[in-house]
Design a protein around this motif. Structure first.
Motif, PDB file in Angstrom:
ATOM      1  N   UNK A   5       0.809  -1.137   0.107  1.00 35.13           N
ATOM      2  CA  UNK A   5      -0.052   0.002  -0.069  1.00 35.13           C
ATOM      3  C   UNK A   5       0.817   1.255  -0.175  1.00 35.13           C
ATOM      4  N   UNK A   6       1.824   1.573   0.798  1.00 37.57           N
ATOM      5  CA  UNK A   6       2.781   2.520   0.944  1.00 37.57           C
ATOM      6  C   UNK A   6       3.383   2.835  -0.501  1.00 37.57           C
ATOM      7  N   UNK A   7       3.806   1.728  -1.246  1.00 37.53           N
ATOM      8  CA  UNK A   7       4.485   1.720  -2.682  1.00 37.53           C
ATOM      9  C   UNK A   7       3.406   2.238  -3.575  1.00 37.53           C
ATOM     10  N   UNK A   8       2.088   1.731  -3.410  1.00 38.49           N
ATOM     11  CA  UNK A   8       1.170   2.289  -4.531  1.00 38.49           C
ATOM     12  C   UNK A   8       0.943   3.643  -4.387  1.00 38.49           C
ATOM     13  N   UNK A   9       0.752   4.083  -3.071  1.00 38.18           N
ATOM     14  CA  UNK A   9       0.474   5.587  -2.833  1.00 38.18           C
ATOM     15  C   UNK A   9       1.438   6.521  -3.169  1.00 38.18           C
ATOM     16  N   UNK A  10       2.976   5.959  -2.795  1.00 39.36           N
ATOM     17  CA  UNK A  10       4.003   6.693  -3.188  1.00 39.36           C
ATOM     18  C   UNK A  10       4.044   6.807  -5.183  1.00 39.36           C
ATOM     19  N   UNK A  11       3.764   5.495  -5.580  1.00 39.86           N
ATOM     20  CA  UNK A  11       3.662   5.843  -6.920  1.00 39.86           C
ATOM     21  C   UNK A  11       2.513   6.660  -7.614  1.00 39.86           C
ATOM     22  N   UNK A  12       1.391   6.772  -7.069  1.00 35.64           N
ATOM     23  CA  UNK A  12       0.407   7.636  -7.409  1.00 35.64           C
ATOM     24  C   UNK A  12       0.882   9.191  -7.379  1.00 35.64           C
TER      25      UNK A  12
END
Length: 736
Positions: A5-12
């Motif tokens: 989830x942190x990776x997805x948020x960071x990418x977004x």
């Protein structure tokens, strides 16, 4: 899932930052600080108004006068006349169109149709004949078509209407005539004044004036197109009229229910929606730099790590490039997504969200995964080198290099193998269907047999080359291999012939070297023995106590000269030896070559005066600086000047030139030789080689050899040219 989830948020957040930055760069100048009156949409509509108001209202042309200005050239008449060919060809074509139909009407006893067709045919024949008899007849037709083209175009343009609710008031500067529409005094969102201070409005009379369009065409009855030329356009155009006045768009037109309200509302949605998204991009950037800093642990320890690590590095590189390309294309193409704010729809926002996740967020995650693993692999000592050696690309190149050491032969062999394979497959197919037997026979006759013939010829030619190569290996170098065609074997035969010539040249050079070595030993022995013999002889004479003091002084003087002569020979020989072995060092500095040459000439002024030679010099007035070893370069100049004094024909001129050529300095000495020289002037560079073959003159024969060595050490060039008795030495040296 903990790290996902942190990776997805960071990418977004990363994608949002890039989208905001790209859109700000592309659309910011159209939005920031602007209102609806400065929008591009309104500007385009105003441009439409300004381009149409002149021809339609302010300065329209008189159509009848314009028609009178149309011209028809002789070339247009000829093109129209011969469009369907010559007169006989056109008449024959008309008869072909009507005679059979007339005959069918006669056979059907339909006299009315027969008469109508006959009359129509005769009219066309008469018209064709008149086309070839009367230029005025053809001109009238073309003029009629041009008038039609003009009428159609003007009607089309004058029927255009501008969509803006504009109020205007224009007054002709020259005539005072006023044109107006609407009320320009009411409050407005756009107002533009035209006057002497701000510039008059220039009203053109014809559509197309001042823009790219300057020709009008219309389809003619005979299928060609009639063109109104630029000359016709210039002739029919009115003079451009100047107007003062005002153009405005009333403020009431952007109120709810008015014609511009929808555009006004759309622009504001676009503007403030863009501001909101750019602010979101700024917040995303701040978040990335503070609370959402990237962590390597997000992309390490995944189920894909081992599989990705086992991929070859070239596949990793391709995947990295493709991922980056997908992300770039998405951001580049979606940086205009601000249109979502202009025309908001729930479905459009949903579609944008899906593409944002699939083509924005996912590629960003993959890119981060690949970059982190690439950096980790780079940190491992020797890992990248090992990966590079184990790539599919390197393996392919190695295999390709082995198979195609000779590319043309490798390609032909590869094609031949495919041919044999297909021949076997073709042979099997003839047992399944007789049709394949015909096809197979055709391939054998027109493909297989010619290829076999070529193959047999190549093998025969290869045998000839092998036999000739054996003869070369045995030392028989007289007969060259015959070159047949342009095949790889012919190229190989050509290379063998070049090798044969190289061996022959090498043997010739070796013989020449042996001859020069013998001459060198002979010349050295002669030049050293001559002064030494004189020294021994006069030493013995000095032992005689009965000689007079005058004779003794004379003998001592001769001994001194011969000793100096022997010393000079030995020093020159040592210097040449050091140059040849590379033990001589140069001490380069900036030297004025002009001054150095003047000093060399001045030092030999007495010898030049006594020689009876006329020295003509061409030396620059300014300094000519170059990085050289001054002492060694003076030796070059001295040797060449002394050489000219010794070996020039008495009573002739010697030309000494120093000049600059681009980035090199060029020194040239030209004189008429006293002795006849052979054709091979290169031998004069050989040590102890002298123009005076009888060796009666003073000199070591090392002058040119020493000069050549010094010039070579400076990276220069020394060239000797001989035209009859004209002897020319050219020396060039880089100035930097």
């Amino acid at each position: 899932m903990k790290n996902r989830l942190p990776l997805v948020v960071w990418a977004a957040l990363v994608v949002l930052v890039f989208l905001a930055a790209f859109s700000l760069n592309r659309e910011g100048h159209n939005i920031i600080g602007r209102d609806f009156s400065e929008s591009n949409d309104l500007a385009w509509q105003l441009e439409e108004f300004y381009s149409s108001i002149g021809p339609t209202v302010l300065n329209p042309i008189d159509r009848e006068e314009a028609k009178e200005q149309l011209t028809v050239s002789k070339q247009e008449i000829e093109e129209y006349r011969y469009w369907y060919g010559s007169l006989p060809a056109q008449i024959s074509n008309i008869h072909d169109q009507y005679d059979q139909r007339i005959e069918e009407a006669r056979a059907a006893k339909n006299e009315t149709l027969q008469e109508a067709l006959t009359k129509e045919r005769d009219i066309k024949l008469a018209d064709i004949n008149k086309n070839f008899e009367d230029d005025a007849h053809v001109e009238a037709k073309i003029r009629k078509e041009k008038e039609k083209a003009l009428q159609q175009y003007l009607n089309e343009y004058n029927n255009r209407s501008y969509s803006l609710p504009i109020a205007y008031e224009f007054t002709n500067v020259e005539t005072g005539e006023t044109f107006s529409a609407g009320d320009v005094s009411v409050p407005s969102i756009y107002k533009k004044q035209f006057n002497s201070a701000k510039g008059y409005f220039k009203a053109h009379s014809l559509p197309g004036q001042g823009d790219a369009r300057n020709e009008w065409t219309s389809s003619a009855p005979h299928g060609d197109s009639v063109t109104i030329s630029n000359e016709d356009i210039r002739a029919m155009a009115n003079t451009v009229q100047s107007f003062e006045g005002v153009v405005s768009i009333p403020k009431a037109e952007i109120q709810k229910g008015s014609s511009l309200y929808s555009q006004y509302k759309t622009f504001n949605r676009w503007k403030y929606g863009s501001y909101a998204f750019w602010f979101l991009g700024l917040v995303s950037l701040i978040t990335l730099l503070t609370v959402m800093k990237f962590q390597k642990a997000w992309v390490i320890g995944t189920p894909f790590d081992e599989k990705y690590a086992n991929l070859k590095i070239d596949l990793k590189l391709i995947a990295l490039i493709l991922t980056g390309l997908v992300l770039f294309v998405y951001i580049d193409s979606n940086s205009y997504f601000m249109d979502l704010f202009k025309y908001p729809r729930l479905g459009r926002f949903g579609s944008w969200t899906v593409t944002f996740l699939v083509f924005g967020v996912l590629p960003t995650i993959l890119l981060a995964f690949q970059l982190v693993h690439g950096v980790e692999r780079w940190k491992q000592k020797g890992a990248v080198e090992a990966d590079l050696k184990d790539t599919y690309f390197i393996r392919f190149l190695q295999a390709l290099q082995t198979m195609f050491l000779k590319k043309s032969i490798g390609v032909q062999t590869f094609i031949l193998l495919i041919g044999f394979f297909l021949a076997g497959v073709g042979f099997l197919t003839i047992f399944f269907d007789p049709v394949f037997f015909v096809l197979y026979s055709f391939c054998v006759l027109f493909l297989g047999l010619p290829v076999s013939f070529i193959f047999v010829r190549r093998v025969a030619y290869l045998n000839k080359i092998l036999v000739a190569t054996e003869a070369m290996a045995a030392g028989r170098l007289n007969e060259a291999i015959k070159i047949e065609g342009k095949s790889p074997l012919a190229e190989h035969a050509k290379n063998l012939n070049n090798l044969r010539e190289g061996v022959r040249s090498s043997m010739t050079e070796q013989a020449k070297s042996e001859r020069l070595k013998t001459e060198l030993i002979t010349n050295v022995s002669h030049d050293l023995r001559t002064p030494l013999t004189s020294i021994i002889t006069y030493t013995d004479l000095l032992k005689d106590e009965s000689i007079t003091p005058e004779e003794r002084a004379n003998y001592v003087d001769i001994l001194d000269k011969k000793s100096q002569r022997l010393k000079t020979l030995i020093e020159d020989l040592f210097e040449v030896s050091k140059m040849a072995s590379g033990n001589l060092e140069l001490y380069k500095q900036r030297v004025d070559l002009t001054q150095l040459l003047q000093q060399a000439l001045a030092e030999h002024a007495d010898d030049i005066a006594q020689s009876g030679l006329d020295f003509r010099t061409d030396i620059p007035d300014d300094m000519l600086m170059a990085y050289v070893d001054g002492q060694r370069w003076w030796r070059v100049l001295d040797n060449l000047i002394v050489n000219a004094i010794k070996y020039s024909l008495p009573g002739t001129r010697v030309y000494v030139t120093l000049r600059k050529r681009v980035d090199v300095a060029e020194f040239v000495v030209k004189n008429i030789t006293k002795y006849e020289l052979g054709e091979n002037v290169d031998e004069l560079f050989e040590r102890f080689k002298r123009a005076d073959t009888s060796r009666h003159t003073d000199g070591s024969g090392l002058g040119l050899a020493i000069a050549q060595s010094i010039v070579d050490m400076h990276g220069g060039n020394m060239k000797i040219e001989l035209d009859g008795d004209l002897f020319k030495v050219t020396v060039t040296v880089p100035m930097k």
